[in-house]
Scaffold this motif. Structure first.
Motif, PDB file in Angstrom:
ATOM      1  N   GLY A   8       0.818  -1.110  -0.174  1.00 37.56           N
ATOM      2  CA  GLY A   8      -0.047  -0.010   0.021  1.00 37.56           C
ATOM      3  C   GLY A   8       0.882   1.223  -0.068  1.00 37.56           C
ATOM      4  N   PRO A   9       0.235   2.241  -0.252  1.00 38.63           N
ATOM      5  CA  PRO A   9       0.993   3.595  -0.423  1.00 38.63           C
ATOM      6  C   PRO A   9       1.975   3.785   0.805  1.00 38.63           C
ATOM      7  CG  PRO A   9      -1.170   3.961  -1.174  1.00 38.63           C
ATOM      8  CD  PRO A   9      -1.175   2.630  -0.684  1.00 38.63           C
ATOM      9  N   TYR A  10       3.164   4.309   0.770  1.00 36.26           N
ATOM     10  CA  TYR A  10       4.151   4.533   1.791  1.00 36.26           C
ATOM     11  C   TYR A  10       4.478   3.192   2.681  1.00 36.26           C
ATOM     12  CZ  TYR A  10       3.511   9.265   0.448  1.00 36.26           C
ATOM     13  OH  TYR A  10       3.519  10.479  -0.381  1.00 36.26           O
ATOM     14  N   ARG A  11       3.933   1.889   2.068  1.00 38.02           N
ATOM     15  CA  ARG A  11       4.378   1.026   3.026  1.00 38.02           C
ATOM     16  C   ARG A  11       4.947  -0.178   1.871  1.00 38.02           C
ATOM     17  NH1 ARG A  11       2.102  -1.001   7.776  1.00 38.02           N
ATOM     18  NH2 ARG A  11       2.034  -3.312   7.940  1.00 38.02           N
ATOM     19  N   VAL A  12       6.185  -0.516   2.182  1.00 36.92           N
ATOM     20  CA  VAL A  12       6.741  -1.583   1.561  1.00 36.92           C
ATOM     21  C   VAL A  12       7.529  -2.512   2.803  1.00 36.92           C
ATOM     22  CG1 VAL A  12       7.268  -0.783  -0.640  1.00 36.92           C
ATOM     23  CG2 VAL A  12       8.816  -0.447   0.890  1.00 36.92           C
ATOM     24  N   ARG A  13       7.543  -3.872   2.394  1.00 30.12           N
ATOM     25  CA  ARG A  13       8.054  -4.784   3.605  1.00 30.12           C
ATOM     26  C   ARG A  13       8.930  -5.808   2.746  1.00 30.12           C
ATOM     27  NH1 ARG A  13       6.800  -1.196   6.236  1.00 30.12           N
ATOM     28  NH2 ARG A  13       5.235  -1.370   8.051  1.00 30.12           N
ATOM     29  N   VAL A  14       9.713  -6.585   3.484  1.00 26.24           N
ATOM     30  CA  VAL A  14      10.587  -7.593   2.765  1.00 26.24           C
ATOM     31  C   VAL A  14       9.877  -8.868   3.485  1.00 26.24           C
ATOM     32  CG1 VAL A  14      12.941  -8.598   2.519  1.00 26.24           C
ATOM     33  CG2 VAL A  14      12.725  -5.939   2.560  1.00 26.24           C
ATOM     34  N   ARG A  15       9.587  -9.657   2.429  1.00 23.22           N
ATOM     35  CA  ARG A  15       8.772 -10.825   2.882  1.00 23.22           C
ATOM     36  C   ARG A  15       9.206 -12.259   2.200  1.00 23.22           C
ATOM     37  NH1 ARG A  15       5.775  -8.773   7.092  1.00 23.22           N
ATOM     38  NH2 ARG A  15       4.329  -7.130   6.522  1.00 23.22           N
ATOM     39  N   ASP A  16       8.830 -13.286   2.632  1.00 22.10           N
ATOM     40  CA  ASP A  16       9.177 -14.319   2.008  1.00 22.10           C
ATOM     41  C   ASP A  16       8.055 -14.258   0.690  1.00 22.10           C
ATOM     42  OD1 ASP A  16      11.215 -15.534   3.456  1.00 22.10           O
ATOM     43  OD2 ASP A  16       9.707 -16.227   4.964  1.00 22.10           O
ATOM     44  N   LYS A  17       8.644 -15.017  -0.400  1.00 22.92           N
ATOM     45  CA  LYS A  17       7.947 -15.051  -1.537  1.00 22.92           C
ATOM     46  C   LYS A  17       8.299 -16.196  -2.361  1.00 22.92           C
ATOM     47  CE  LYS A  17       6.239 -11.742  -5.105  1.00 22.92           C
ATOM     48  NZ  LYS A  17       6.423 -10.384  -5.579  1.00 22.92           N
ATOM     49  N   PRO A  18       7.142 -16.826  -3.317  1.00 25.39           N
ATOM     50  CA  PRO A  18       7.527 -18.114  -4.219  1.00 25.39           C
ATOM     51  C   PRO A  18       8.920 -17.587  -5.115  1.00 25.39           C
ATOM     52  CG  PRO A  18       5.354 -17.737  -4.016  1.00 25.39           C
ATOM     53  CD  PRO A  18       5.871 -16.712  -3.581  1.00 25.39           C
ATOM     54  N   ASP A  19       9.743 -18.651  -5.133  1.00 27.64           N
ATOM     55  CA  ASP A  19      10.857 -18.341  -6.201  1.00 27.64           C
ATOM     56  C   ASP A  19      10.129 -18.047  -7.521  1.00 27.64           C
ATOM     57  OD1 ASP A  19      12.643 -18.406  -4.137  1.00 27.64           O
ATOM     58  OD2 ASP A  19      13.499 -20.257  -4.931  1.00 27.64           O
ATOM     59  N   PRO A  20      10.741 -17.052  -8.497  1.00 32.66           N
ATOM     60  CA  PRO A  20      10.451 -17.134  -9.755  1.00 32.66           C
ATOM     61  C   PRO A  20      10.744 -18.303 -10.648  1.00 32.66           C
ATOM     62  CG  PRO A  20      12.234 -15.762  -9.544  1.00 32.66           C
ATOM     63  CD  PRO A  20      11.955 -16.199  -8.299  1.00 32.66           C
ATOM     64  N   ARG A  21       9.816 -18.663 -11.732  1.00 35.57           N
ATOM     65  CA  ARG A  21      10.319 -19.829 -12.412  1.00 35.57           C
ATOM     66  C   ARG A  21      10.085 -19.590 -13.895  1.00 35.57           C
ATOM     67  NH1 ARG A  21       5.336 -21.820 -14.558  1.00 35.57           N
ATOM     68  NH2 ARG A  21       3.647 -20.734 -13.443  1.00 35.57           N
ATOM     69  N   ILE A  22      10.772 -20.407 -14.597  1.00 35.18           N
ATOM     70  CA  ILE A  22      10.757 -20.195 -16.090  1.00 35.18           C
ATOM     71  C   ILE A  22       9.341 -20.321 -16.627  1.00 35.18           C
ATOM     72  CG2 ILE A  22      11.445 -21.176 -18.437  1.00 35.18           C
ATOM     73  CD1 ILE A  22      13.875 -20.177 -16.689  1.00 35.18           C
ATOM     74  N   GLU A  23       8.802 -19.644 -17.373  1.00 41.14           N
ATOM     75  CA  GLU A  23       7.420 -19.282 -17.926  1.00 41.14           C
ATOM     76  C   GLU A  23       7.070 -19.265 -19.140  1.00 41.14           C
ATOM     77  OE1 GLU A  23       4.606 -16.807 -15.208  1.00 41.14           O
ATOM     78  OE2 GLU A  23       6.293 -16.274 -14.092  1.00 41.14           O
ATOM     79  N   HIS A  24       8.326 -19.004 -19.692  1.00 42.26           N
ATOM     80  CA  HIS A  24       8.211 -19.113 -21.208  1.00 42.26           C
ATOM     81  C   HIS A  24       9.693 -19.777 -21.738  1.00 42.26           C
ATOM     82  CE1 HIS A  24       9.097 -16.859 -25.196  1.00 42.26           C
ATOM     83  NE2 HIS A  24       7.681 -16.824 -25.070  1.00 42.26           N
TER      84      HIS A  24
END
Lengths: 381, 131
Positions: A8-24
């Motif tokens: 949201g505006p003025y709010r960024v955080r560092v979180r766990d997120k799934p690794d990116p993968r080959i999509e093309h």
């Protein structure tokens, strides 16, 4: 993986997120080594760019090492070090074929405004950016440039955006030997535009801002004269006086939609969002440039309509040039300027943060505090 | 400036000739050396939310944060409006606000049982004291 996430505006955080993968089949996955925070990331951070979704990772200026390649990738291999242009381009569409990589029509299904861009909302295609440990890079055989062995990542990091955007801003001004050039905004892009104006033959370069530290930086790094908006109540008259009352031959707008300097524009564009941001920098450019002169725009403005004095521009016979930088086209030329020390991209970096401290980096950069010009995140420190 | 009146910035004037500028001419006709396709392959997996009038998805697209819940419905509606209309962008900004609200509410869902337990306790204690 760990990644910066917009909440949201003025709010960024560092979180766990799934690794990116080959999509093309032409994708690669890059392990990010450096990711810069761009001035235009602040437009996202402030909630100014439509369709910026919660959960998105920002970051369109990054370098990294190839971890995984898609089955059709030919030109890069795991372990290669790459610097990646912010535009995502296919290389063969109507626009790419003409060298207009920033207009690629194969990478952004959301609108007909621009190519896909890493980490810059769904308005530019909905791609995650590089302010993370890993990032998916489409069309890896087209956009990214291999980092030469004799250079470090930070030497070339800003070839991803700031150096090409600033240089193209000056080049679009069609500067001729002896021209007087004014640059509005002393952020990294404005600084590069000012420095590039010298390379293109300007006889006088004047940078305009209201932040003391950045004005001093412009004098030191770009060799520019400066106009301090805190002291100069009438910037248009001050700019006109640069050339005997005519105004500069070229004015470059390196500010964009969040310019301050007009209460009315701030209310309409930034607070009420009845227009996509303030266009006061454009007003200054149009009113101050000499008749028959050129206004070059690289500051970011949102769709669909701004309050711009087009009648003044028409009567003065101005030329407008503007674009998202066609980064790929400029990389080889600017690499030589970097090597020769004519464009010291690394010298613009004033602050470095581990990825985990990215929210602090955003706050510092947003406040332009502590002499901050350019913040770089180190995701895999 | 140096003695001749020229500016002493390193490389001043080096790109003065238009012929050495990488963006001149503005448009050129040269295929990209890295592209080994006439038209890129199509990315599959899912169909992106795309602009009105686009017949096929672009060959590649981002897949982060697909539209969901009420904000997703507003965004779907927005992309049915042509991009030259302000309505489209106003709807997208409204979708952004809803998205943030949904996220904050979802983040606070775990508080609901606690709030219910506290409310029930408060009512119970109030009744007991009234007796």
């Amino acid at each position: 993986m760990r990644a910066l996430v917009y909440e949201g505006p003025y709010r960024v955080r560092v979180r766990d997120k799934p690794d990116p993968r080959i999509e093309h089949p032409d994708d690669v996955i890059l392990r990010v080594t450096r990711a810069a925070i761009c001035g235009s990331d602040l437009h996202l951070f402030h909630g100014m760019v439509p369709d910026t979704r919660v959960g998105t990772t920002f970051g369109h200026e990054f370098t990294g090492v190839v971890e995984e390649i898609g089955p059709s990738v030919r030109g890069v291999r795991p372990g290669d070090r790459l610097v990646v242009p912010f535009n995502i381009s296919c290389g063969t569409c109507f626009y790419c074929e003409r060298g207009l990589y920033g207009d690629c029509e194969s990478t952004n299904p959301m609108n007909d405004l621009a190519s896909g861009v890493f980490g810059y909302s769904h308005t530019t295609g909905g791609y995650d950016g590089g302010q993370a440990q890993y990032v998916r890079v489409p069309f890896a055989d087209v956009g990214p440039m291999m980092i030469p062995d004799d250079l470090e990542d930070e030497d070339v990091l800003l070839l991803s955006d700031v150096l090409p955007t600033g240089y193209q801003a000056a080049e679009m001004g069609a500067i001729r030997e002896g021209d007087v050039v004014a640059v509005l905004g002393c952020g990294p892009v404005g600084l590069v535009a000012a420095r590039s104006a010298w390379l293109l033959g300007a006889s006088r370069v004047v940078a305009v801002d209201r932040v003391e530290a950045r004005l001093r930086f412009a004098e030191r790094w770009a060799g520019a004269e400066t106009i301090d908006l805190r002291r100069e109540r009438d910037p248009i008259s001050a700019l006109k006086e640069l050339k005997g009352g005519h105004g500069p031959d070229v004015v470059i707008d390196a500010v964009g939609m969040e310019a301050s300097g007009s209460a009315w524009q701030t209310l309409i564009g930034r607070k009420l969002k009845l227009a996509p941001g303030s266009s006061i920098a454009l007003h200054w450019a149009i009113h101050s440039v000499r008749k028959g002169g050129t206004v070059s725009i690289v500051g970011v403005y949102g769709p669909p309509a701004n309050l711009v004095p087009i009648g003044v521009a028409m009567n003065k016979g101005l030329t407008f040039r503007m674009a998202q930088a066609n980064v790929k086209r400029y990389m080889p030329h600017l690499l030589e300027h970097v090597r020769a020390g004519r464009l010291d991209g690394r010298g613009l970096i004033t602050h470095r943060f581990p990825l985990e401290h990215a929210p602090d980096a955003y706050d510092l950069f947003d406040a332009k505090a502590d002499g901050c010009v350019k913040c770089v995140l180190v995701p895999n420190a | 400036m140096d003695d001749t009146g020229r500016v002493s910035v390193a490389g001043a004037g080096i790109d003065g000739a238009p012929s050495v500028r990488p963006g001149v001419p503005r448009e050129r006709r040269a295929p990209d050396p890295g592209a080994h396709w006439n038209r890129p392959e199509q990315q599959h997996d899912l169909t992106p939310l795309a602009r009105s009038g686009l017949l096929h998805a672009t060959p590649v697209f981002g897949t982060v944060a697909p539209p969901r819940a009420l904000s997703g419905a507003v965004r779907r509606l927005a992309y049915r409006v042509p991009e030259h209309r302000s309505t489209r962008w106003a709807l997208l900004l409204a979708g952004d606000k809803l998205d943030v609200l949904e996220h904050r509410l979802a983040a606070g869902v775990w508080l609901l049982p606690v709030a219910v337990a506290l409310a029930a306790g408060y009512v119970g204690v109030s009744r007991a004291l009234r007796r």
